[in-house]
Enzyme design. Structure first.
Site, PDB file in Angstrom:
ATOM      1  N   GLY A 247      53.152   0.849  50.087  1.00 20.04           N
ATOM      2  CA  GLY A 247      51.889   1.414  49.646  1.00 20.04           C
ATOM      3  C   GLY A 247      50.749   0.420  49.701  1.00 20.04           C
ATOM      4  O   GLY A 247      50.935  -0.770  49.998  1.00 20.04           O
ATOM      5  N   MET A 248      49.560   0.903  49.368  1.00 20.42           N
ATOM      6  CA  MET A 248      48.356   0.072  49.427  1.00 20.42           C
ATOM      7  C   MET A 248      48.487  -1.195  48.592  1.00 20.42           C
ATOM      8  O   MET A 248      48.321  -2.308  49.087  1.00 20.42           O
ATOM      9  CB  MET A 248      47.146   0.878  48.947  1.00 20.42           C
ATOM     10  CG  MET A 248      45.843   0.118  48.934  1.00 20.42           C
ATOM     11  SD  MET A 248      44.541   0.988  48.002  1.00 20.42           S
ATOM     12  CE  MET A 248      44.415   2.512  48.909  1.00 20.42           C
TER      13      MET A 248
ATOM     14  N   ALA B 211      55.589   4.238  42.799  1.00 24.06           N
ATOM     15  CA  ALA B 211      55.055   5.253  41.884  1.00 24.06           C
ATOM     16  C   ALA B 211      54.903   6.594  42.580  1.00 24.06           C
ATOM     17  O   ALA B 211      54.748   6.666  43.802  1.00 24.06           O
ATOM     18  CB  ALA B 211      53.701   4.809  41.331  1.00 24.06           C
ATOM     19  N   TYR B 212      54.945   7.637  41.791  1.00 15.91           N
ATOM     20  CA  TYR B 212      54.545   8.985  42.205  1.00 15.91           C
ATOM     21  C   TYR B 212      53.065   9.077  41.868  1.00 15.91           C
ATOM     22  O   TYR B 212      52.678   9.055  40.704  1.00 15.91           O
ATOM     23  CB  TYR B 212      55.355  10.015  41.423  1.00 15.91           C
ATOM     24  CG  TYR B 212      55.082  11.470  41.743  1.00 15.91           C
ATOM     25  CD1 TYR B 212      56.067  12.249  42.346  1.00 15.91           C
ATOM     26  CD2 TYR B 212      53.874  12.081  41.423  1.00 15.91           C
ATOM     27  CE1 TYR B 212      55.848  13.596  42.630  1.00 15.91           C
ATOM     28  CE2 TYR B 212      53.647  13.415  41.701  1.00 15.91           C
ATOM     29  CZ  TYR B 212      54.633  14.169  42.300  1.00 15.91           C
ATOM     30  OH  TYR B 212      54.420  15.504  42.578  1.00 15.91           O
ATOM     31  N   THR B 213      52.216   9.139  42.892  1.00 15.78           N
ATOM     32  CA  THR B 213      50.774   9.056  42.672  1.00 15.78           C
ATOM     33  C   THR B 213      50.020  10.339  43.006  1.00 15.78           C
ATOM     34  O   THR B 213      48.784  10.345  42.980  1.00 15.78           O
ATOM     35  CB  THR B 213      50.174   7.907  43.499  1.00 15.78           C
ATOM     36  OG1 THR B 213      50.474   8.118  44.884  1.00 15.78           O
ATOM     37  CG2 THR B 213      50.737   6.566  43.049  1.00 15.78           C
TER      38      THR B 213
ATOM     39  N   TYR C 298      50.656  13.611  35.355  1.00 21.04           N
ATOM     40  CA  TYR C 298      50.707  12.273  35.928  1.00 21.04           C
ATOM     41  C   TYR C 298      50.528  11.214  34.843  1.00 21.04           C
ATOM     42  O   TYR C 298      51.293  10.240  34.775  1.00 21.04           O
ATOM     43  CB  TYR C 298      49.615  12.133  36.993  1.00 21.04           C
ATOM     44  CG  TYR C 298      49.416  10.725  37.490  1.00 21.04           C
ATOM     45  CD1 TYR C 298      50.379  10.099  38.279  1.00 21.04           C
ATOM     46  CD2 TYR C 298      48.249  10.020  37.180  1.00 21.04           C
ATOM     47  CE1 TYR C 298      50.187   8.794  38.735  1.00 21.04           C
ATOM     48  CE2 TYR C 298      48.063   8.722  37.639  1.00 21.04           C
ATOM     49  CZ  TYR C 298      49.028   8.116  38.414  1.00 21.04           C
ATOM     50  OH  TYR C 298      48.843   6.835  38.859  1.00 21.04           O
TER      51      TYR C 298
ATOM     52  N   LYS D  86      53.258   8.328  33.662  1.00 22.49           N
ATOM     53  CA  LYS D  86      52.981   6.892  33.710  1.00 22.49           C
ATOM     54  C   LYS D  86      53.106   6.255  32.327  1.00 22.49           C
ATOM     55  O   LYS D  86      53.569   5.110  32.203  1.00 22.49           O
ATOM     56  CB  LYS D  86      51.586   6.637  34.289  1.00 22.49           C
ATOM     57  CG  LYS D  86      51.457   6.988  35.761  1.00 22.49           C
ATOM     58  CD  LYS D  86      52.351   6.119  36.651  1.00 22.49           C
ATOM     59  CE  LYS D  86      51.860   4.695  36.744  1.00 22.49           C
ATOM     60  NZ  LYS D  86      52.702   3.871  37.666  1.00 22.49           N
TER      61      LYS D  86
END
Length: 292
Positions: free
Chosen positions: A10-11, A60-62, A126, A130
């Protein structure tokens, strides 16, 4: 010191691996295909094989909107996964930095940035997922973990609001952008550097929650205008609108500005202003990862 970065595709994960490599650290980056943090045996195998001293969890699930109808999956990745990582770190004597989000707050403050110890009150699936991850990490590894909350990320890799604005500037005469949601545009490379600074300090004297967003604050409209200005376009082509013009399944925080007091408490400077970071980041974003 060996580092292990999860979610390395990911980023933020890619930037973290790049930053640690640049500093000469021993780092292994594992993307989702290489390590599914929701599988206990996979987590145990990764810690046993790589034997890191520090784990940085960027997995993560974003998908904020999708989580509204898929909270079970979001909680599995964002809540259960971090717990498994924390347990494995405890068993192997490793420290853990876990990335979290501004969505753990209600987002209805008005003028005072949220301090690290402000009561949490997520309004979305979300955010709840988190927060579950934050609590799991701090419960399982209380003296050897740090939760790093960030928000409004953009970077060279992947999609982001900044890249979207660059693309829209080239295709549209005007762009309507929300002006009633306020936060802190944050370059993912700055967060990666901050976590690289933090890692060796995590332990008995440095643990708990820290906020890693840029200083200052802006609306999405402010950010879009600054992007236009920096790429040589007329900022007046950006027109303000409200969040009601772009309805989403998950409500967006109206105010998600975070305070940074704890950095100075542990001997590190406060993050730099978002405009300074954006000015440095934009040439790299346009050169290395131009919008399609």
């Amino acid at each position: 010191m060996k580092w292990l970065v999860t979610g390395a595709g990911g980023m933020l994960g890619r930037d973290t691996v790049d930053e640690l490599t640049r500093r000469g650290e021993q780092v292994t980056g594992l993307d989702r295909a290489a390590l599914d943090i929701t599988r206990a045996e996979a987590v145990e195998r990764a810690l046993s094989e790589h034997r890191p001293g520090i784990v940085v969890n960027c997995a993560a699930y974003t998908a904020v909107d999708d989580a509204e109808t898929d909270e079970e999956r979001a909680t599995l990745v964002n809540g259960d996964g971090p717990r498994l990582l924390a347990r494995a770190c405890a068993a192997h004597g490793a420290r853990l930095i876990h990335v979290s989000t501004d969505y753990v707050f209600s987002g209805d403050a008005r003028a005072t940035p949220y301090p690290e110890d402000h009561p949490t009150a997520p309004r979305t699936a979300y955010g709840r997922s988190k927060l579950a991850g934050e609590r799991a990490v701090l419960e399982e590894l209380p003296g050897a973990s740090a939760v790093v909350r960030t928000a409004w990320l953009y970077g060279v890799h992947g999609t982001s609001f900044v890249r979207t604005m660059i693309g829209l500037e080239a295709r549209r005469p005007t762009v309507d952008v929300v002006d009633d949601q306020r936060g802190q545009p944050t370059w993912s490379a700055d967060v990666a550097a901050r976590m690289a600074d933090l890692g060796p300090r995590v332990g008995d004297d440095v643990h708990g929650v820290l906020h890693a967003t840029s200083s200052g604050e802006a609306t999405w409209y402010d950010l879009a205008r600054e992007v236009f200005r920096l790429i040589g376009a007329d900022p007046d082509r950006v027109r303000p609108t409200t969040g009601a013009a772009f309805p989403r399944p998950a409500p967006r925080p109206a105010y998600s500005v975070l305070a940074h007091d704890r950095w100075q408490d542990i001997g590190l400077p406060a993050p730099r202003d978002w405009r300074v970071a954006l000015h440095e980041a934009l040439p790299r974003i346009r050169k290395e990862s131009p919008p399609s």
